[in-house]
Design a protein around this motif. Structure first.
Motif, PDB file in Angstrom:
ATOM      1  N   LEU A 787     121.541  55.257  69.067  1.00  0.00           N
ATOM      2  CA  LEU A 787     121.087  55.899  70.562  1.00  0.00           C
ATOM      3  C   LEU A 787     122.077  57.119  70.731  1.00  0.00           C
ATOM      4  N   LEU A 788     123.595  56.687  70.393  1.00  0.00           N
ATOM      5  CA  LEU A 788     124.590  57.468  70.909  1.00  0.00           C
ATOM      6  C   LEU A 788     123.844  58.597  69.866  1.00  0.00           C
ATOM      7  N   LEU A 789     123.548  58.538  68.422  1.00  0.00           N
ATOM      8  CA  LEU A 789     122.647  59.598  68.149  1.00  0.00           C
ATOM      9  C   LEU A 789     121.972  59.925  69.146  1.00  0.00           C
ATOM     10  N   MET A 790     120.514  59.443  69.236  1.00  0.00           N
ATOM     11  CA  MET A 790     119.763  60.469  70.465  1.00  0.00           C
ATOM     12  C   MET A 790     120.787  60.849  71.478  1.00  0.00           C
ATOM     13  N   ILE A 845     125.384  48.377  73.171  1.00  0.00           N
ATOM     14  CA  ILE A 845     126.099  49.391  72.830  1.00  0.00           C
ATOM     15  C   ILE A 845     126.986  48.609  72.484  1.00  0.00           C
ATOM     16  N   GLN A 846     128.389  49.481  71.567  1.00  0.00           N
ATOM     17  CA  GLN A 846     129.292  49.507  70.993  1.00  0.00           C
ATOM     18  C   GLN A 846     130.523  50.034  71.443  1.00  0.00           C
ATOM     19  N   PRO A 847     131.262  50.038  71.726  1.00  0.00           N
ATOM     20  CA  PRO A 847     132.584  51.007  71.529  1.00  0.00           C
ATOM     21  C   PRO A 847     131.769  52.362  70.085  1.00  0.00           C
ATOM     22  N   VAL A 848     132.483  53.547  70.794  1.00  0.00           N
ATOM     23  CA  VAL A 848     132.346  54.476  70.185  1.00  0.00           C
ATOM     24  C   VAL A 848     133.911  54.875  69.579  1.00  0.00           C
ATOM     25  N   SER A 849     134.247  54.759  67.599  1.00  0.00           N
ATOM     26  CA  SER A 849     135.192  55.359  67.350  1.00  0.00           C
ATOM     27  C   SER A 849     134.958  56.478  67.514  1.00  0.00           C
ATOM     28  N   LEU A 850     136.173  57.759  66.877  1.00  0.00           N
ATOM     29  CA  LEU A 850     136.461  58.810  66.766  1.00  0.00           C
ATOM     30  C   LEU A 850     135.916  59.017  65.375  1.00  0.00           C
ATOM     31  N   ASP A 851     135.897  58.488  64.652  1.00  0.00           N
ATOM     32  CA  ASP A 851     135.491  58.247  63.324  1.00  0.00           C
ATOM     33  C   ASP A 851     133.879  58.450  63.149  1.00  0.00           C
ATOM     34  N   GLN A 852     133.444  58.124  63.716  1.00  0.00           N
ATOM     35  CA  GLN A 852     132.198  57.519  64.084  1.00  0.00           C
ATOM     36  C   GLN A 852     131.220  58.758  64.309  1.00  0.00           C
ATOM     37  N   TRP A 853     131.715  58.978  66.350  1.00  0.00           N
ATOM     38  CA  TRP A 853     131.478  60.138  66.684  1.00  0.00           C
ATOM     39  C   TRP A 853     131.311  61.658  66.067  1.00  0.00           C
ATOM     40  N   LEU A 854     132.197  61.823  65.035  1.00  0.00           N
ATOM     41  CA  LEU A 854     132.674  63.013  63.857  1.00  0.00           C
ATOM     42  C   LEU A 854     131.354  63.102  62.884  1.00  0.00           C
ATOM     43  N   THR A 855     131.475  61.497  62.433  1.00  0.00           N
ATOM     44  CA  THR A 855     129.912  61.328  60.843  1.00  0.00           C
ATOM     45  C   THR A 855     128.699  61.748  62.040  1.00  0.00           C
ATOM     46  N   LEU A 856     128.185  61.461  62.928  1.00  0.00           N
ATOM     47  CA  LEU A 856     126.989  61.653  64.017  1.00  0.00           C
ATOM     48  C   LEU A 856     127.029  62.873  64.311  1.00  0.00           C
ATOM     49  N   LEU A 857     128.331  63.631  65.147  1.00  0.00           N
ATOM     50  CA  LEU A 857     128.002  64.607  65.385  1.00  0.00           C
ATOM     51  C   LEU A 857     127.696  65.974  64.602  1.00  0.00           C
ATOM     52  N   PRO A 858     127.354  65.765  62.785  1.00  0.00           N
ATOM     53  CA  PRO A 858     127.293  67.076  62.084  1.00  0.00           C
ATOM     54  C   PRO A 858     125.881  66.454  62.002  1.00  0.00           C
ATOM     55  N   LEU A 859     125.203  65.546  61.742  1.00  0.00           N
ATOM     56  CA  LEU A 859     123.856  65.653  61.452  1.00  0.00           C
ATOM     57  C   LEU A 859     122.585  65.899  63.117  1.00  0.00           C
ATOM     58  N   ALA A 860     123.856  65.370  64.753  1.00  0.00           N
ATOM     59  CA  ALA A 860     123.011  65.893  65.610  1.00  0.00           C
ATOM     60  C   ALA A 860     123.465  68.097  65.502  1.00  0.00           C
ATOM     61  N   LEU A 861     123.921  68.566  65.251  1.00  0.00           N
ATOM     62  CA  LEU A 861     124.791  69.764  64.730  1.00  0.00           C
ATOM     63  C   LEU A 861     123.466  70.266  64.109  1.00  0.00           C
TER      64      LEU A 861
END
Length: 875
Positions: A787-790, A845-861
């Motif tokens: 869901l965060l990735l979407m 949904i669960q809390p988002v860690s910075l590592d998780q956010w930074l991991t998913l961001l490149p996929l979105a980019l």
């Protein structure tokens, strides 16, 4: 004085003297003080306006949608089966969507009202013995009003004087034939409205002539006011663009629902519970179908219309916002549109032979006129309908620009029209009409009456006997070729045996001379014409001026280059029986001179038949047919008649051609923004369908729950499309040729964009979900991350949508700070929701860690990379 008493008086049935007495007024008009008292007593001269929708009405309107009904049904079923949390969330989503929609629609409604308020109906009245121009809403019973052809009648008026007056009363009587109007004495009290020839009625139009009269009734107490409720329109038809998109939404909705039914049946066959399938099917339908698209487009067009108003373009019909951007030809008036409309008499050629220069410029009496021109100046002042006088704040003028120019010239010679009329009383007047091409005035001079004429040289010259007509026309041609607007003046004896209508048959008048007037081109017109050429928009000058004058100015502007570019009204008339040659002539011409009003309509229709999308400008009552027939009718706001404004789609408040070009640019921006919003909403919906089908085919668990899909739809596209509709343009809107108006929004480029972006988001999201499950994520954690990735995908995709051609790296973020703020806001809302008790469990949904956010961001980019490659290949 009270309305009740006045409303019972049959004003057509009393004498003119009784009218003066009953309304307690005089030929000097009301005093300013008395007018204010009556305004307080009677209120504004306005009819009831269509009632604005209340906030509650707008709010409940947000729920009128079959898909919203599905969600409501899902919420009710949730309650019945004990899933209260899901039901509350669904209701919350509906509330938030309704609030956002209400705010947008309410703002659009207020914006439309403010734009309508900018279009004022003005009327000339006598106050304290002086003519002044006021807003028609300030009229009161007893006002003495002056009206001329093209005026929308602002109140019920009893006529005191009239000249060749005819009115269009079809609004009240249903009779399309215009009615003669005259300053008659009392007529039968039982006369029907159509037979009351001594009255003008509010809402009708003075289609010809000039009138003076006393206001008898205003507002609700006029004949129109009595049927005002029947005339009110409470609901405007949706613009064609919105209608097409609404149809598209229904079509794609049917296909999506069909797909969801197949998906649901397959899931049931695989053993998924009916309850879960039901909620998922409803949520996926709502998420994938852009049911908010028509509202989003209406908001986008409303925002664009507001931007247009800031550039002196008032939108009367919403489709014209994007329609103007598609025009391929602008057929423009010359005077006041391409020129500044401050005519100055600069050169005189008298019958006796000398050519005289007149010094001074503009509407200032500073300058000199040779005494030899005194007789011509007197004739020009008497045959005149304008006003030019000195007041405390300076010189005041109103009326036709030509008439004002002659009064300024007379003032330079020490002459004043009011003083001249005292010495030479007026016995009759023939107003200027474009078909006649001259005006005439009969005045008393000592022991005789003289008629003074002012008009086109080719019309006046044949009426004169003291000089050869050929010599006049030759000299007029020479002056016109130098850029002067040329008018001829003549005088002659008058007797009671003569008829004003028979003036054109006389051959015994005395030619006084030619006057050469100059109307400087607007400085900004040069750049505007260049922009049109760059944008692939042709410009045609349509004018009643002499062809030599029109060509001289057209050459200066770059519209035309040689004599063959000019076609006259007479030449068009000669070609009427040869339609093929006529069409070719109109297509190749750049300037149309000495055209009659009906020919303007023929020019527009011929250009349209030649596959042009035509915008035409107009200001007179005779321009109304052309304005209605054109794809986009553009009326003048300052000098235009009420009839012209009523027939137009757009109104230019400063009568400036450059503002029309600004409107073309804004129209292209508006259409581009509409496409951007569609691209965003449809492509993201398509990606969700792709994701679910891939999971279904591969036998994977549901990638997202119903409430998660609703949340995704709410926090991303529900907010971001507003910011996207605020795009200011890419800066090169006037560097491309016009789009084909028949080209569908879903052209090849749009389809390619939707397919590529939808497939990439759907496939990458599927692969990530598969990877997460294969690497130890439980389903809840995998869905939360997906869901965060979407959300991130849709956050990044909105920047792709800012331009279909340009790299997003060439689109400065600060050009649309609101969009950036909305993207940050959606991220903050989604991340914050994981920390809100109750909401996080509802959404799973669960809390988002910075590592998780930074991991998913490149996929979105990665979506940006793919769409940048697509744009590069497209270029």
């Amino acid at each position: 004085m009270e309305f009740d008493r006045l409303s019972h008086i049959l004003w057509h049935g009393v004498t003119r003297q009784e009218v003066w007495s009953l309304l307690n007024t005089s030929q000097q008009g009301l005093s300013g003080e008395e007018a204010l008292k009556r305004q307080d007593l009677f209120g504004p001269n306005e009819l009831p306006k269509a009632q604005r929708k209340s906030v509650l009405t707008v709010y409940f309107h947000q729920f009128i949608s079959p898909l919203i009904y599905l969600l409501c049904a899902a919420a009710l079923v949730s309650i019945l089966i004990g899933e209260v949390t899901d039901a509350l969330f669904i209701f919350a989503v509906l509330q938030i969507n309704a609030i956002i929609g209400t705010i947008q629609e309410w703002k659009a409604q207020k914006s439309a009202e403010s734009l309508n308020a900018m279009v004022k109906n003005r009327v000339v009245v006598l106050r304290d013995g002086k003519r002044i121009e006021i807003d028609s809403a300030q009229l009161v019973p007893g006002d003495y009003a002056f009206l001329e052809s093209g005026a929308l009648i602002p109140a019920d008026i009893r006529l005191i004087q009239s000249l060749e007056a005819r009115a269009d009363e079809s609004l009240l009587t249903g009779e399309s034939v215009t009615v003669n109007k005259g300053a008659l004495e009392a007529i039968g009290e039982e006369s029907a409205i159509g037979d009351r020839h001594n009255m003008l009625h509010a809402g009708t139009t003075l289609s010809q002539g000039r009138c003076e009269g006393i206001v008898t009734q205003i507002g609700l107490h006029t004949e129109l006011g009595r049927i005002a409720q029947a005339l009110q329109t409470t609901e405007n038809a949706a613009p064609p663009l919105v209608q097409r998109l609404d149809k598209f939404t229904r079509s794609i909705g049917f296909l999506v629902v069909l797909a969801v039914v197949i998906l649901g049946a397959t899931m049931v066959w695989q053993g998924v519970s009916v309850k879960e399938v039901f909620f998922l099917a409803v949520a996926l339908s709502v998420s994938a179908i852009p049911e908010g698209l028509p509202v989003a487009i209406t908001v986008a067009l409303s925002i664009s219309s507001f931007h247009m108003s800031k550039r002196n373009v008032i939108v009367r019909a919403l489709p014209a916002v994007e329609g103007l951007g598609a025009c391929t030809v602008i057929a423009s008036d010359k005077t006041g549109t391409l020129t500044v409309n401050e005519l100055t008499v600069r050169r005189l050629w008298l019958a006796e032979g000398p050519e005289l220069e007149v010094s001074g410029e503009g509407y200032s009496p500073k300058g000199e006129v040779d005494f030899k021109a005194a007789r011509l100046a007197v004739a020009a002042s008497l045959c005149n309908e304008a006003t030019f006088r000195l007041e405390k704040e300076g010189y005041h003028h109103f009326g036709d620009a030509v008439d004002v120019a002659f009064l300024v010239m007379a003032a330079k010679a020490g002459l004043d029209r009011e003083s001249l009329l005292e010495r030479h009383p007026e016995h009759g007047f023939l107003p200027f009409e474009s078909e006649r091409k001259f005006s005439a005035s009969i005045n008393h001079f000592d022991d005789e009456a003289l008629v003074s004429l002012k008009g086109a040289a080719e019309v006046i010259a044949p009426l004169c006997s003291n000089i050869k007509s050929e010599d006049i026309l030759k000299r007029a041609e020479e002056m016109a070729s130098q850029g002067y607007r040329v008018l001829a003046l003549a005088q002659g004896s008058w007797s009671e045996d003569h008829e004003l209508d028979a003036l054109s048959g006389r051959k015994d008048l005395t030619f006084l001379g030619l006057a050469g007037l100059i109307d400087p081109l607007r400085p900004e017109a040069f750049d505007a014409i260049k922009k049109c050429a760059c944008a692939g928009v042709g410009v045609r000058m349509v004018t009643g001026d002499h062809p030599a004058t029109a060509l001289a100015l057209a050459k200066e502007l770059g519209i035309a280059h040689e004599k063959s570019d000019v076609v006259t009204g007479a030449e068009l008339k000669d070609l009427q029986d040869d339609p093929i040659n006529l069409a070719e002539t109109i297509h190749s011409a750049r300037v149309f001179a000495r055209v009659e009003p009906v020919q303007k309509l023929n020019i527009v229709q011929s250009l349209q038949e030649n596959n042009h999308f035509v915008a035409v400008t107009g200001d007179g009552v005779n321009d109304a047919p052309a304005l209605r027939s054109a794809n986009i009718g553009v009326a003048m706001g300052k000098e235009g008649t009420d009839v012209a404004r009523g027939a137009a789609d757009l109104i230019i408040t400063d009568d400036n051609f450059a503002s029309i070009v600004n409107g073309v640019e804004e129209g292209r921006i508006a259409y581009a923004n509409v496409r951007k919003v569609i691209y965003l909403l449809v492509s993201t919906g398509a990606s969700e369908i792709v994701l679910f089908f891939l999971c279904l085919i591969s036998g994977m668990p549901l990638p997202l729950f119903a409430v998660q899909l609703l949340w995704l739809n709410l926090v991303t596209n529900g907010v971001q499309h507003v910011g996207l509709s605020l795009e200011k343009g890419e800066g090169d809107e006037l560097h491309d040729p016009p789009r084909n108006p028949k080209m569908p929004i879903f052209n090849r480029r749009m389809i390619e964009e939707v397919v590529i972006s939808g497939l990439f988001i759907g496939i990458v999201a599927y692969l990530f979900f598969q990877y997460a499950l294969a690497n130890g994520f439980d389903e809840a954690s995998a869905r939360s991350s997906l869901l965060l990735l979407m959300v991130l995908f849709e956050n990044t995709h909105v920047f792709n949508c800012r331009s279909e051609r340009k790299s997003l790296f060439k689109m400065p973020l600060l050009r649309n700070p609101i969009l950036v703020m909305m993207v940050i806001l959606t991220q903050a809302i989604h991340i914050g929701a994981a920390y809100v008790p109750g909401l996080n469990t509802t959404l799973n949904i669960q809390p988002v860690s910075l590592d998780q956010w930074l991991t998913l961001l490149p996929l979105a980019l990665g979506l940006i990379v793919v769409m940048e490659i697509y744009k590069w290949l497209r270029r």
